[in-house]
Motif scaffolding. Structure first.
Motif, PDB file in Angstrom:
ATOM      1  N   HIS A 134      -2.989   6.134   8.285  1.00  0.00           N
ATOM      2  CA  HIS A 134      -2.544   4.912   7.631  1.00  0.00           C
ATOM      3  C   HIS A 134      -3.705   4.300   6.853  1.00  0.00           C
ATOM      4  O   HIS A 134      -4.823   4.242   7.365  1.00  0.00           O
ATOM      5  CB  HIS A 134      -2.090   3.867   8.653  1.00  0.00           C
ATOM      6  CG  HIS A 134      -0.921   4.269   9.477  1.00  0.00           C
ATOM      7  ND1 HIS A 134       0.367   3.888   9.173  1.00  0.00           N
ATOM      8  CD2 HIS A 134      -0.832   5.016  10.609  1.00  0.00           C
ATOM      9  CE1 HIS A 134       1.187   4.376  10.079  1.00  0.00           C
ATOM     10  NE2 HIS A 134       0.491   5.064  10.958  1.00  0.00           N
ATOM     11  N   CYS A 135      -3.423   3.825   5.656  1.00  0.00           N
ATOM     12  CA  CYS A 135      -4.435   3.030   4.974  1.00  0.00           C
ATOM     13  C   CYS A 135      -4.183   1.553   5.268  1.00  0.00           C
ATOM     14  O   CYS A 135      -3.064   1.154   5.594  1.00  0.00           O
ATOM     15  CB  CYS A 135      -4.423   3.284   3.468  1.00  0.00           C
ATOM     16  SG  CYS A 135      -2.868   2.920   2.654  1.00  0.00           S
ATOM     17  N   ALA A 136      -5.228   0.784   5.181  1.00  0.00           N
ATOM     18  CA  ALA A 136      -5.140  -0.647   5.456  1.00  0.00           C
ATOM     19  C   ALA A 136      -6.216  -1.373   4.673  1.00  0.00           C
ATOM     20  O   ALA A 136      -7.221  -0.769   4.275  1.00  0.00           O
ATOM     21  CB  ALA A 136      -5.300  -0.914   6.950  1.00  0.00           C
ATOM     22  N   VAL A 137      -5.986  -2.671   4.459  1.00  0.00           N
ATOM     23  CA  VAL A 137      -6.959  -3.463   3.698  1.00  0.00           C
ATOM     24  C   VAL A 137      -7.298  -4.744   4.440  1.00  0.00           C
ATOM     25  O   VAL A 137      -6.455  -5.353   5.096  1.00  0.00           O
ATOM     26  CB  VAL A 137      -6.435  -3.797   2.284  1.00  0.00           C
ATOM     27  CG1 VAL A 137      -6.220  -2.536   1.479  1.00  0.00           C
ATOM     28  CG2 VAL A 137      -5.173  -4.630   2.334  1.00  0.00           C
ATOM     29  N   GLY A 196       2.445   5.559   7.051  1.00  0.00           N
ATOM     30  CA  GLY A 196       1.586   6.676   7.414  1.00  0.00           C
ATOM     31  C   GLY A 196       1.868   7.909   6.578  1.00  0.00           C
ATOM     32  O   GLY A 196       2.950   8.096   6.029  1.00  0.00           O
ATOM     33  N   THR A 197       0.843   8.743   6.497  1.00  0.00           N
ATOM     34  CA  THR A 197       1.008  10.052   5.907  1.00  0.00           C
ATOM     35  C   THR A 197       0.510  11.064   6.944  1.00  0.00           C
ATOM     36  O   THR A 197      -0.598  10.925   7.473  1.00  0.00           O
ATOM     37  CB  THR A 197       0.268  10.171   4.556  1.00  0.00           C
ATOM     38  OG1 THR A 197       0.549  11.435   3.969  1.00  0.00           O
ATOM     39  CG2 THR A 197      -1.232   9.995   4.694  1.00  0.00           C
ATOM     40  N   LEU A 204       0.843  -1.187   0.000  1.00  0.00           N
ATOM     41  CA  LEU A 204       0.000   0.000   0.000  1.00  0.00           C
ATOM     42  C   LEU A 204       0.877   1.236   0.000  1.00  0.00           C
ATOM     43  O   LEU A 204       1.819   1.339   0.792  1.00  0.00           O
ATOM     44  CB  LEU A 204      -0.905   0.013   1.235  1.00  0.00           C
ATOM     45  CG  LEU A 204      -1.808  -1.214   1.414  1.00  0.00           C
ATOM     46  CD1 LEU A 204      -2.506  -1.173   2.755  1.00  0.00           C
ATOM     47  CD2 LEU A 204      -2.836  -1.281   0.302  1.00  0.00           C
ATOM     48  N   GLN A 205       0.530   2.176  -0.859  1.00  0.00           N
ATOM     49  CA  GLN A 205       1.292   3.423  -0.971  1.00  0.00           C
ATOM     50  C   GLN A 205       0.338   4.587  -0.763  1.00  0.00           C
ATOM     51  O   GLN A 205      -0.520   4.850  -1.603  1.00  0.00           O
ATOM     52  CB  GLN A 205       1.954   3.520  -2.338  1.00  0.00           C
ATOM     53  CG  GLN A 205       2.818   4.758  -2.522  1.00  0.00           C
ATOM     54  CD  GLN A 205       4.048   4.743  -1.648  1.00  0.00           C
ATOM     55  OE1 GLN A 205       4.729   3.732  -1.535  1.00  0.00           O
ATOM     56  NE2 GLN A 205       4.325   5.868  -1.002  1.00  0.00           N
ATOM     57  N   ALA A 206       0.533   5.260   0.370  1.00  0.00           N
ATOM     58  CA  ALA A 206      -0.338   6.386   0.706  1.00  0.00           C
ATOM     59  C   ALA A 206       0.331   7.705   0.377  1.00  0.00           C
ATOM     60  O   ALA A 206       1.559   7.829   0.412  1.00  0.00           O
ATOM     61  CB  ALA A 206      -0.688   6.336   2.188  1.00  0.00           C
ATOM     62  N   CYS A 218      -4.506   6.161  -1.444  1.00  0.00           N
ATOM     63  CA  CYS A 218      -3.746   4.962  -1.106  1.00  0.00           C
ATOM     64  C   CYS A 218      -3.948   3.946  -2.215  1.00  0.00           C
ATOM     65  O   CYS A 218      -5.064   3.465  -2.431  1.00  0.00           O
ATOM     66  CB  CYS A 218      -4.197   4.400   0.232  1.00  0.00           C
ATOM     67  SG  CYS A 218      -3.326   2.886   0.711  1.00  0.00           S
ATOM     68  N   ALA A 219      -2.863   3.634  -2.910  1.00  0.00           N
ATOM     69  CA  ALA A 219      -2.916   2.670  -4.002  1.00  0.00           C
ATOM     70  C   ALA A 219      -2.390   1.323  -3.525  1.00  0.00           C
ATOM     71  O   ALA A 219      -1.330   1.251  -2.898  1.00  0.00           O
ATOM     72  CB  ALA A 219      -2.088   3.180  -5.171  1.00  0.00           C
TER      73      ALA A 219
END
Length: 115
Positions: A91-94, A108-109, A3-5, A21-22
């Motif tokens: 933070h993005c998460a899946v 994190g961003t 994941l890229q935020a 977030c990709a």
């Protein structure tokens, strides 16, 4: 899954930011955004299923909007009317399978909202 935020930054109170977030690899059932500040527990800010079902923590309802582009495996968080208390590392998460367990996390961003 990686994941890229991106999209964090410094903004004045009342301003807006859009986080992206990709994800690479397999598709995810649920994509979400968490935030954390020092001394506080990490909290789920918003999440969205692959069918478009959304969740928002009460403190951001009406101000934040989560969306996703399934073809691009990307999740977005549009943050409007930002408040100083929104300052955090986001933070993005899946959750790959929809079992309510977030399996993979991005870096994190930082979002900083000045008063």
């Amino acid at each position: 899954v990686q994941l890229q935020a991106s999209g964090g930054g410094l903004v004045q109170a009342g301003g807006s930011l859009r986080l992206s977030c990709a994800a690479s690899g397999r598709s995810s059932y649920v994509m979400g955004w968490f935030r954390q500040t020092p001394g506080k527990e990490r909290e789920l800010v918003a999440s969205i299923s692959k069918y478009g079902t959304t969740y928002y923590v009460d403190s951001v309802k009406g101000r934040f909007t989560i969306s996703r582009d399934n073809a691009k495996k990307t999740v977005y968080l549009q943050m409007n009317s930002l408040k100083p208390e929104d300052t955090a590392n986001y933070h993005c998460a899946v959750d790959l399978s929809g079992d309510s367990v977030f399996d993979y996390w991005g870096q994190g961003t930082l979002v900083t909202v000045s008063s």
